[in-house]
Design a protein around this motif. Structure first.
Motif, PDB file in Angstrom:
ATOM      1  N   ILE A 264       7.176   9.013   1.060  1.00 51.64           N
ATOM      2  CA  ILE A 264       6.127   8.090   0.798  1.00 51.64           C
ATOM      3  C   ILE A 264       6.721   6.838  -0.210  1.00 51.64           C
ATOM      4  O   ILE A 264       6.438   5.928  -0.097  1.00 51.64           O
ATOM      5  CB  ILE A 264       4.811   8.606   0.169  1.00 51.64           C
ATOM      6  CG1 ILE A 264       4.062   9.370   1.238  1.00 51.64           C
ATOM      7  CG2 ILE A 264       3.870   7.682  -0.641  1.00 51.64           C
ATOM      8  CD1 ILE A 264       2.965  10.031   1.059  1.00 51.64           C
TER       9      ILE A 264
ATOM     10  N   ASP B 217       6.676   3.559   1.446  1.00 48.87           N
ATOM     11  CA  ASP B 217       5.626   2.596   0.924  1.00 48.87           C
ATOM     12  C   ASP B 217       5.655   2.026  -0.279  1.00 48.87           C
ATOM     13  O   ASP B 217       5.141   0.824  -0.393  1.00 48.87           O
ATOM     14  CB  ASP B 217       4.183   3.622   0.748  1.00 48.87           C
ATOM     15  CG  ASP B 217       3.870   4.003   1.879  1.00 48.87           C
ATOM     16  OD1 ASP B 217       4.380   3.775   3.008  1.00 48.87           O
ATOM     17  OD2 ASP B 217       2.871   5.102   2.129  1.00 48.87           O
TER      18      ASP B 217
ATOM     19  N   LEU C 247       6.600  11.362   7.767  1.00 49.82           N
ATOM     20  CA  LEU C 247       6.194  10.289   7.106  1.00 49.82           C
ATOM     21  C   LEU C 247       4.685  10.377   7.496  1.00 49.82           C
ATOM     22  O   LEU C 247       3.785   9.945   6.619  1.00 49.82           O
ATOM     23  CB  LEU C 247       6.886   8.820   7.406  1.00 49.82           C
ATOM     24  CG  LEU C 247       6.355   7.523   6.420  1.00 49.82           C
ATOM     25  CD1 LEU C 247       6.548   8.064   5.027  1.00 49.82           C
ATOM     26  CD2 LEU C 247       7.221   6.535   6.711  1.00 49.82           C
ATOM     27  N   TYR C 248       4.366  10.394   8.603  1.00 50.69           N
ATOM     28  CA  TYR C 248       3.071  10.253   9.148  1.00 50.69           C
ATOM     29  C   TYR C 248       2.149  11.419   8.670  1.00 50.69           C
ATOM     30  O   TYR C 248       1.145  11.356   8.211  1.00 50.69           O
ATOM     31  CB  TYR C 248       2.983  10.464  10.885  1.00 50.69           C
ATOM     32  CG  TYR C 248       1.530  10.497  11.317  1.00 50.69           C
ATOM     33  CD1 TYR C 248       0.759   9.654  11.486  1.00 50.69           C
ATOM     34  CD2 TYR C 248       1.178  11.835  11.552  1.00 50.69           C
ATOM     35  CE1 TYR C 248      -0.451   9.596  12.075  1.00 50.69           C
ATOM     36  CE2 TYR C 248      -0.088  11.748  12.198  1.00 50.69           C
ATOM     37  CZ  TYR C 248      -0.918  10.664  12.459  1.00 50.69           C
ATOM     38  OH  TYR C 248      -2.412  10.745  12.873  1.00 50.69           O
TER      39      TYR C 248
ATOM     40  N   ARG D  10       1.500  10.898   4.840  1.00 50.33           N
ATOM     41  CA  ARG D  10       0.515   9.989   4.578  1.00 50.33           C
ATOM     42  C   ARG D  10      -0.936  10.492   4.927  1.00 50.33           C
ATOM     43  O   ARG D  10      -1.943  10.365   4.256  1.00 50.33           O
ATOM     44  CB  ARG D  10       0.517   8.607   5.397  1.00 50.33           C
ATOM     45  CG  ARG D  10       1.770   7.939   5.047  1.00 50.33           C
ATOM     46  CD  ARG D  10       2.136   6.878   5.860  1.00 50.33           C
ATOM     47  NE  ARG D  10       3.032   5.430   5.157  1.00 50.33           N
ATOM     48  CZ  ARG D  10       3.718   5.086   5.870  1.00 50.33           C
ATOM     49  NH1 ARG D  10       3.912   5.026   7.345  1.00 50.33           N
ATOM     50  NH2 ARG D  10       4.613   4.064   5.433  1.00 50.33           N
ATOM     51  N   GLN D  11      -0.890  11.399   6.019  1.00 51.49           N
ATOM     52  CA  GLN D  11      -2.241  11.915   6.433  1.00 51.49           C
ATOM     53  C   GLN D  11      -2.659  12.948   5.358  1.00 51.49           C
ATOM     54  O   GLN D  11      -3.910  12.768   4.913  1.00 51.49           O
ATOM     55  CB  GLN D  11      -2.063  12.662   7.653  1.00 51.49           C
ATOM     56  CG  GLN D  11      -1.933  11.995   8.959  1.00 51.49           C
ATOM     57  CD  GLN D  11      -3.348  11.159   9.229  1.00 51.49           C
ATOM     58  OE1 GLN D  11      -3.356  10.187   8.712  1.00 51.49           O
ATOM     59  NE2 GLN D  11      -4.028  12.136  10.128  1.00 51.49           N
TER      60      GLN D  11
ATOM     61  N   LEU E 103      -1.634  12.832   1.993  1.00 49.87           N
ATOM     62  CA  LEU E 103      -2.317  12.040   1.067  1.00 49.87           C
ATOM     63  C   LEU E 103      -3.501  11.508   1.064  1.00 49.87           C
ATOM     64  O   LEU E 103      -4.485  11.648   0.069  1.00 49.87           O
ATOM     65  CB  LEU E 103      -1.257  11.101   0.668  1.00 49.87           C
ATOM     66  CG  LEU E 103      -1.541  10.143  -0.701  1.00 49.87           C
ATOM     67  CD1 LEU E 103      -1.312  11.156  -1.956  1.00 49.87           C
ATOM     68  CD2 LEU E 103      -0.354   9.074  -0.743  1.00 49.87           C
ATOM     69  N   ARG E 104      -3.804  11.036   2.147  1.00 49.58           N
ATOM     70  CA  ARG E 104      -5.206  10.500   2.384  1.00 49.58           C
ATOM     71  C   ARG E 104      -6.207  11.572   2.478  1.00 49.58           C
ATOM     72  O   ARG E 104      -7.328  11.404   1.613  1.00 49.58           O
ATOM     73  CB  ARG E 104      -5.202   9.908   3.786  1.00 49.58           C
ATOM     74  CG  ARG E 104      -4.817   8.472   3.928  1.00 49.58           C
ATOM     75  CD  ARG E 104      -4.524   7.932   5.236  1.00 49.58           C
ATOM     76  NE  ARG E 104      -3.568   6.871   5.375  1.00 49.58           N
ATOM     77  CZ  ARG E 104      -2.691   6.692   6.463  1.00 49.58           C
ATOM     78  NH1 ARG E 104      -2.564   7.801   7.579  1.00 49.58           N
ATOM     79  NH2 ARG E 104      -1.706   6.210   6.479  1.00 49.58           N
TER      80      ARG E 104
END
Lengths: 178, 245
Positions: free
Chosen positions: A125, A129, A153-154, A157-158, A160-161
């Motif tokens: 990340i 990012d 990475l996907y 991010r998922q 983290l969201r």
């Protein structure tokens, strides 16, 4: 090149990339003090390497990052470091009286969410990012295939969201926090 | 382009990893779909916040100083060590050389013989012997007197960290000179002949134009040097002296 000239150009290089190194180290160590130690150790190694083969360095930032990542592995082995606690935030005790939208608390929650991620997800990340490296660059830096970079990475991010959503952050609250 | 595919592509667009054609297609869907638009905004916002948060982590001012200091020290240490060691070695060699040749080594006998700057010039043997601190009297030098040699001068050669060398020079009216040297113990001259005089071994020989004779007493070595008399002549003159001083 004379050694003092090499030293000067290395100092300049460090001056330019020190904050990025510090950020990456922080993402690795989760603790400012350890991150500073890691950066120092990285710079010593980098300096020795720079003296010998400065002409071979094509991308100084990627080169420094690579040294930091490798140093962290040695560092962890040497000092038997496990993932340590995040730096404490002074506002901890005041949490009950605050709103989710408060910037300071948002960053604390973001910090905690980052902490809950696996270290390799945090690094991905950061690289993608924050430091805006391309998938190819990340793949070279971490020695993993581009496909793996993309899928990891996907997932990172998922996660983290999801973690932020669990703490009650939505698009609106994020906009308010800004 | 449906919502499921769009979700997958949102990150790729934000990462600038999508082709222009795909980019336009996804963006067109996002504009027309409120759910996807919300996801897009959320991703964009999260990313922006992350940037601000992580970007706010800065290296302390001390850190760079520490790094420079560490590398400078390393650098200095790397280059300083050999220089320091070399300097020490040169210094030690210089000191060794200086002391070895100037102070530690005995002067050669011919060098002593050539000394002319006497500290005391006199033909009074008692005065001269008092000056060099050696108990000598006329009887000791009686054979020299018979050979027409009389005392001429005396000198103390002071050597730092070492015992002094003392010398009395005798001359005759022809200008012939004999140096009577009182040397600290341990003076050695190799390749000399030996003669027994009064039970004392006297070493004698010649080198270049100089003739030597020397023997050891209890506290010092005594040598005779001359260019004008051969060793045997010198031993004859020194006979009363041998085993007496």
């Amino acid at each position: 090149m004379f050694s003092w000239l090499k030293r000067k150009s290395f100092e300049k290089l460090i001056q330019v990339h020190l904050d990025s190194l510090m950020q990456l180290a922080y993402m690795k160590c989760e603790n400012r003090e350890l991150a500073e130690d890691l950066v120092q150790e990285t710079c010593v190694k980098a300096y020795n390497s720079f003296l010998k083969k400065h002409e071979e360095i094509k991308s100084p930032k990627a080169w420094l990052f690579k040294i930091l990542i490798n140093t962290h592995i040695d560092f962890t082995r040497k000092k038997h470091l496990s993932i340590v606690e995040l730096d404490t935030v002074d506002l901890e005790d005041q949490r009950d009286n605050s709103n989710v939208g408060d910037t300071a608390f948002f960053y604390k929650d973001l910090n905690e969410a980052l902490k809950e991620l696996r270290p390799e997800q945090r690094i991905l990340i950061y690289l993608a990012d924050v430091d805006e490296h391309s998938y190819k660059e990340i793949s070279e830096l971490l020695n993993i295939p581009i496909g793996t970079v993309m899928s990891r990475l996907y997932n990172a991010r998922q996660n983290l969201r999801k973690l932020l959503a669990k703490k009650g952050y939505t698009k609106e609250s994020l906009e308010v926090s800004r | 382009m449906d919502c499921k595919n769009t979700e997958l592509y949102i990150d790729a667009i934000l990462d600038n990893e999508l082709s222009v054609k795909d980019n336009l297609e996804v963006l067109s869907h996002i504009r027309s779909c409120s759910d996807c638009k919300e996801k897009w905004d959320l991703n964009e916002e999260t990313r922006a916040e992350l940037k601000i948060f992580v970007g706010s982590i800065k290296a302390s001012k001390n850190l760079q100083k520490e790094i420079v200091k560490k590398n400078n020290y390393k650098n200095k240490r790397f280059y300083f060590r050999p220089a320091f060691i070399s300097a020490c070695m040169i210094l030690m060699l210089s000191i060794g050389f200086f002391f070895n040749y100037t102070y530690l080594q005995f002067p050669q006998l011919h060098e002593l013989h050539n000394v002319v700057d006497y500290q005391l010039i006199s033909n009074d043997i008692e005065l001269l012997s008092k000056h060099i601190g050696i108990n000598l009297n006329k009887e000791h030098l009686s054979a020299f007197e018979e050979g027409m040699f009389s005392p001429h001068g005396a000198v103390n050669i002071n050597r730092p960290f070492n015992k002094d060398i003392k010398m009395i020079t005798l001359k005759n009216d022809k200008g012939h000179k004999i140096s009577l040297c009182f040397l600290p113990k341990g003076y050695k001259i190799s390749n000399l002949n030996k003669t027994q005089v009064n039970g004392v071994t006297v070493h004698h020989g010649s080198k270049d134009d100089f003739h030597f004779a020397y023997w050891e007493s209890k506290v010092m070595d005594i040598a005779l040097v001359s260019q004008d008399l051969n060793p045997i002549e010198m031993i004859d003159l020194a006979e009363p002296l041998i085993n007496e001083v």
